[in-house]
Design a protein around this motif. Structure first.
Motif, PDB file in Angstrom:
ATOM      1  N   ASP A 173     -13.149   2.821   3.006  1.00 15.67           N
ATOM      2  CA  ASP A 173     -12.063   3.629   3.539  1.00 15.67           C
ATOM      3  C   ASP A 173     -11.041   4.103   2.120  1.00 15.67           C
ATOM      4  OD1 ASP A 173     -12.924   2.890   6.337  1.00 15.67           O
ATOM      5  OD2 ASP A 173     -11.155   1.050   5.974  1.00 15.67           O
ATOM      6  N   GLU A 174     -10.736   3.531   1.276  1.00 15.28           N
ATOM      7  CA  GLU A 174     -10.271   4.661   0.964  1.00 15.28           C
ATOM      8  C   GLU A 174     -10.813   4.830  -0.124  1.00 15.28           C
ATOM      9  OE1 GLU A 174      -6.521   4.795  -1.624  1.00 15.28           O
ATOM     10  OE2 GLU A 174      -7.044   3.611  -0.450  1.00 15.28           O
ATOM     11  N   ALA A 175     -10.987   5.233  -0.510  1.00 12.04           N
ATOM     12  CA  ALA A 175     -12.530   6.532  -0.938  1.00 12.04           C
ATOM     13  C   ALA A 175     -12.611   7.896  -0.028  1.00 12.04           C
ATOM     14  CB  ALA A 175     -14.023   6.166  -1.168  1.00 12.04           C
ATOM     15  N   ALA A 176     -13.260   7.474   1.076  1.00 11.62           N
ATOM     16  CA  ALA A 176     -13.327   8.480   1.874  1.00 11.62           C
ATOM     17  C   ALA A 176     -11.746   9.306   2.059  1.00 11.62           C
ATOM     18  CB  ALA A 176     -13.367   7.315   3.725  1.00 11.62           C
ATOM     19  N   ARG A 177     -10.275   7.932   2.622  1.00 10.94           N
ATOM     20  CA  ARG A 177      -9.612   9.303   2.329  1.00 10.94           C
ATOM     21  C   ARG A 177      -9.519   9.881   1.310  1.00 10.94           C
ATOM     22  NH1 ARG A 177      -4.328   8.410   1.233  1.00 10.94           N
ATOM     23  NH2 ARG A 177      -4.904   6.621  -0.246  1.00 10.94           N
ATOM     24  N   ARG A 178      -9.333   9.290   0.381  1.00  7.56           N
ATOM     25  CA  ARG A 178      -8.397  10.284  -0.581  1.00  7.56           C
ATOM     26  C   ARG A 178     -10.070  11.712  -1.331  1.00  7.56           C
ATOM     27  NH1 ARG A 178      -4.613   7.987  -3.120  1.00  7.56           N
ATOM     28  NH2 ARG A 178      -5.351   9.459  -5.408  1.00  7.56           N
ATOM     29  N   LEU A 179     -10.812  10.713  -0.786  1.00  7.34           N
ATOM     30  CA  LEU A 179     -11.737  12.394  -0.452  1.00  7.34           C
ATOM     31  C   LEU A 179     -11.775  13.604  -0.186  1.00  7.34           C
ATOM     32  CD1 LEU A 179     -15.404  10.633  -1.481  1.00  7.34           C
ATOM     33  CD2 LEU A 179     -14.340  12.236  -3.087  1.00  7.34           C
ATOM     34  N   SER A 180     -10.912  12.769   1.183  1.00  7.36           N
ATOM     35  CA  SER A 180     -10.877  13.780   2.257  1.00  7.36           C
ATOM     36  C   SER A 180      -9.894  14.540   1.863  1.00  7.36           C
ATOM     37  CB  SER A 180     -11.312  13.229   3.865  1.00  7.36           C
ATOM     38  OG  SER A 180     -10.437  13.576   4.634  1.00  7.36           O
ATOM     39  N   ARG A 181      -8.540  14.235   1.210  1.00  8.66           N
ATOM     40  CA  ARG A 181      -6.891  14.288   0.713  1.00  8.66           C
ATOM     41  C   ARG A 181      -7.711  15.185  -0.377  1.00  8.66           C
ATOM     42  NH1 ARG A 181      -3.075  11.262  -2.312  1.00  8.66           N
ATOM     43  NH2 ARG A 181      -1.001  12.970  -2.300  1.00  8.66           N
ATOM     44  N   TYR A 182      -8.336  14.691  -1.085  1.00  8.56           N
ATOM     45  CA  TYR A 182      -9.118  16.266  -2.335  1.00  8.56           C
ATOM     46  C   TYR A 182      -9.659  17.388  -1.558  1.00  8.56           C
ATOM     47  CZ  TYR A 182     -11.165  17.383  -5.969  1.00  8.56           C
ATOM     48  OH  TYR A 182     -11.480  18.921  -7.270  1.00  8.56           O
ATOM     49  N   LEU A 196     -18.623   7.242  -7.116  1.00  9.20           N
ATOM     50  CA  LEU A 196     -19.186   5.971  -6.639  1.00  9.20           C
ATOM     51  C   LEU A 196     -19.813   4.897  -7.630  1.00  9.20           C
ATOM     52  CD1 LEU A 196     -22.639   7.360  -4.894  1.00  9.20           C
ATOM     53  CD2 LEU A 196     -21.007   5.429  -4.103  1.00  9.20           C
ATOM     54  N   GLY A 197     -19.459   5.798  -8.906  1.00  4.70           N
ATOM     55  CA  GLY A 197     -19.214   4.692  -9.759  1.00  4.70           C
ATOM     56  C   GLY A 197     -17.746   4.454 -10.382  1.00  4.70           C
ATOM     57  N   ARG A 198     -16.600   4.467 -10.164  1.00  4.55           N
ATOM     58  CA  ARG A 198     -15.872   3.682 -10.297  1.00  4.55           C
ATOM     59  C   ARG A 198     -15.704   2.340  -8.777  1.00  4.55           C
ATOM     60  NH1 ARG A 198     -11.427   7.359 -11.723  1.00  4.55           N
ATOM     61  NH2 ARG A 198     -12.600   8.321 -13.431  1.00  4.55           N
ATOM     62  N   HIS A 199     -16.446   2.033  -7.930  1.00  2.56           N
ATOM     63  CA  HIS A 199     -16.433   1.543  -7.029  1.00  2.56           C
ATOM     64  C   HIS A 199     -17.631   0.419  -6.700  1.00  2.56           C
ATOM     65  CE1 HIS A 199     -13.635   2.673  -5.607  1.00  2.56           C
ATOM     66  NE2 HIS A 199     -13.453   4.096  -5.213  1.00  2.56           N
ATOM     67  N   VAL A 200     -19.339   1.203  -7.318  1.00  2.00           N
ATOM     68  CA  VAL A 200     -20.064  -0.251  -7.318  1.00  2.00           C
ATOM     69  C   VAL A 200     -20.147  -0.141  -9.354  1.00  2.00           C
ATOM     70  CG1 VAL A 200     -22.601   0.207  -6.941  1.00  2.00           C
ATOM     71  CG2 VAL A 200     -20.595   1.689  -5.716  1.00  2.00           C
ATOM     72  N   ARG A 201     -20.789  -1.525  -9.166  1.00  2.00           N
ATOM     73  CA  ARG A 201     -20.982  -2.394 -10.343  1.00  2.00           C
ATOM     74  C   ARG A 201     -21.891  -1.377 -11.194  1.00  2.00           C
ATOM     75  NH1 ARG A 201     -18.178  -5.586 -13.246  1.00  2.00           N
ATOM     76  NH2 ARG A 201     -17.203  -6.075 -11.643  1.00  2.00           N
TER      77      ARG A 201
END
Length: 666
Positions: free
Chosen positions: A236-245, A374-379
């Motif tokens: 949710d956070e990644a989708a929200r920030r990508l949309s905002r970007y 993806l690199g920031r969130h998937v180990r």
């Protein structure tokens, strides 16, 4: 102590360096998977390009659909209305571009004379001048040399026969007259493919917007059902920030286009709306897109105006706008960075243009940004963050250790000075220098550090301590933190206010305000004298050197003796009758070694009135291990950081001045 913000989440501050593993089956599998993914991207581009465009467009249309949904239009109606509005805007832009191109094409014959005149002037100033110089040089060379007479070659009979050879009969091939169906196919075939792609893109985008909750749930079940809360939060956070970007990028590029179009209108360049739209679209191409539009607009300005004033003003407009946007607007909008390194942007543009052509070049930055998220969130994909992100590849601890191995104290001091703007000197030593020395101690224990490298580490650390001697051990003035989009991923947690608990804090003024005369007796004066004894490790004396500097800044009269001074053979001659506290420092220790226990006992038997502080940076950082250590060794205080050692020395000093106070174990 102030924590280092780590954009990679749970990345440890100091890695335990295991022996390097050989390149085995896991590496081969990773290479095979990478090659397979690249091959799929290349051979399946006809399918993947529309889907990728649809996903990226869904990030742009989603905020509009959400806004319409808040007007009680319903989910389906909101999505359809948002798509209709988006298609209408794109169609209107296409109509405007077509109209502007038509007007520009109609006016080109009027600019032909100006273009020819300027081309002739440019030719005469460049190639013409070179031709004149070359002709003059040739004539001078001809005059300086003697030309031999040329002998006339006789004509033979064969040449004369060739002259009178009969001419060939011409043959003309005529194509049949095309039918109306073939004419329609020739005209419509270049248009059908883009229309098909656009239709597929909008259909897939509508499906994604209508089914985004279901798609999100399926992705969670597929990738993160074991940690449902964390996966949901990250997505949710990644989708929200990508949309905002993406929405911010769209607004910024539209603003650049409006400003450039308005500026070209006042300058007098024909079709300013076309050049504004072109500048906004080409800015999607990293680094070079805006300059392509600037070159075209400047060339048109040079063709329109008889002089060069219009062209110069046009170029100055593009340069000014790009500098203002790149250096002022974008840092204010996105913070320090968007998370992508400049090198990764260039490499990504080359890669995606090779895979998907011009569409890949336009989509390179958004696609690379998604990979970085993806690199920031998937180990397992953390390597993408290391390769593509603009965050330092090494932590400050690793950077210190690397500089120490290389024997480069200047860069180590420069890094320390940058970190000291946000933390005290003792906090820097605890968070960076000591932990870096622990990494070195681990490598020394494994036998991977040579004698030359060990000497470099010792020399670099000593130079670092000398270089930081002018800094006081106090917290710097607080500075306002700056927003950082961190590659459109979740923001790193704000660092807590640095500093120790109030009961453990000491400042240089607290220590230096009290002099020996104020203490009033030799016993009180001895309380401020500290003897430091390093452990048996090869790098323990470096930790002792750091502690000596900190003790001196806090008003203690500190000195150090080697570890052998407290051995069984030398303990009776230990010169420590005038000290009130003895500090023993170990950088690396496992369990409860017997040599440390006997060392404390020997010092206790030799100096029964001296307080003993043991500084340990052990792997077993648990309360149970600390309790076992306290009961086994019998020292007065145990500390796991330099700040705790300083606080323990301060408490011992206060306790010796007022025997009614009890020493609390640190």
């Amino acid at each position: 102590m102030k924590d280092f913000p780590d954009p990679r989440g749970a990345r440890p501050a100091a890695r335990i360096h295991a022996p390097p593993a050989a390149f085995g089956i896991d590496g081969l599998i990773a290479i095979a998977v990478g090659v397979t993914i690249v091959a799929c991207l290349y051979f399946a581009r006809a399918v993947l390009i529309p889907i990728t465009l649809a996903i990226l467009l869904s990030f742009l249309v989603a905020p509009l659909a959400n806004a319409l949904g808040r007007l009680k239009l319903g989910h389906v109606a909101s999505v359809l209305a948002a798509v209709v509005i988006s298609v209408s805007v794109i169609g209107m832009l296409g109509a405007v571009i077509a109209t502007q191109l038509t007007d520009l094409a109609a006016g080109m014959p009027r600019y032909q004379a100006t273009i020819e005149r300027k081309m002739d002037a440019a030719h005469s100033l460049t190639i013409g001048k070179l031709n004149r110089l070359a002709g003059a040089a040739g004539q001078a060379l001809q005059r300086a040399t003697i030309e031999p007479p040329q002998a006339q070659q006789p004509r033979d009979a064969s040449s004369r026969a060739t002259v009178h050879a009969p001419a060939a009969v011409p043959v003309e091939v005529r194509e049949p007259v095309p039918t109306p169906f073939e004419l329609a196919r020739r005209v419509l075939s270049p248009v059908i493919s883009p229309l098909e792609t656009a239709f597929i893109v909008f259909v897939v985008m509508v499906v994604i917007l209508l089914q985004r909750d279901d798609l999100r749930d399926r992705a969670i079940r597929l990738f993160g059902s074991r940690d449902l809360h964390r996966t949901t939060t990250v997505m949710d956070e990644a989708a929200r920030r990508l949309s905002r970007y993406f929405v911010s990028q769209l607004g910024l590029k539209a603003g650049v286009g409006v400003v450039i179009g308005t500026g070209l209108f006042f300058i007098g360049v024909p079709s300013p709306i076309l050049w504004g739209i072109l500048a906004a679209l080409l800015r999607l191409v990293p680094y070079v897109g805006i300059w392509i539009s600037a070159t075209l607009a400047t060339a048109l300005a040079a063709a329109v105006s008889p002089g060069w004033t219009m062209a110069i003003w046009s170029l100055a407009l593009f340069v000014t706008i790009e500098l203002v946007v790149g250096q002022v607007v974008e840092p204010l909008l996105y913070g320090r960075s968007t998370g992508l390194s400049p090198f990764s942007v260039v490499v990504a543009a080359i890669f995606w243009s090779w895979i998907w052509g011009p569409i890949g070049l336009i989509l390179s930055t958004p696609l690379t940004l998604c990979l970085l998220v993806l690199g920031r969130h998937v180990r397992r994909l953390e390597f993408l963050d290391v390769l593509l992100g603009d965050q330092p590849a090494l932590t400050p601890i690793e950077n210190f250790y690397q500089r120490a191995l290389a024997g480069d104290p200047d860069e180590a001091i420069e890094q320390a000075e940058a970190l000291l703007r946000e933390r005290s000197l003792s906090a820097y030593y605890d968070e960076v220098a000591i932990k870096g020395l622990q990494l070195a101690a681990n490598d020394v224990a494994r036998g991977s550090v040579t004698a030359v490298q060990l000497a470099r580490i010792e020399a670099t650390t000593n130079d670092l301590v000398d270089g930081l001697d002018s800094y006081e051990d106090s917290m710097p003035a607080p500075q306002a933190t700056e927003d950082d989009w961190s590659a459109a991923g979740p923001m790193p947690p704000a660092a807590a206010a640095a500093g120790m608990p109030h009961a453990l804090r000491t400042t240089p003024t607290d220590a230096t305000n009290a002099t020996d005369e104020e203490r009033g007796s030799d016993t009180n004066a001895a309380a401020s004298r500290v003897l430091c004894i390093p452990g048996r490790g090869p790098l323990d004396p470096l930790a002792t050197t750091i502690l000596l500097q900190l003790l001196g800044k806090h008003g203690f009269a500190a000195r150090a003796l080697p570890h052998e001074a407290a051995s069984r053979a030398s303990i009776e001659s230990l010169d420590a009758d005038d000290v009130g506290t003895i500090c023993i420092l170990y950088l690396q220790i496992d369990g409860i070694p017997s040599h440390l226990r006997y060392l404390v006992r020997r010092i206790r038997a030799r100096l029964p009135d001296v307080s003993i502080v043991v500084g340990l940076w052990a792997a077993q950082d648990t309360e149970k291990w600390s309790a076992d250590l306290q009961s086994a060794m019998g020292a007065d205080c145990y500390a796991s950081s330099l700040q705790e050692v300083l606080a323990a020395c301060r408490r011992i000093e206060v306790t010796q001045q007022d025997p009614g106070l009890a020493i609390v174990n640190g």
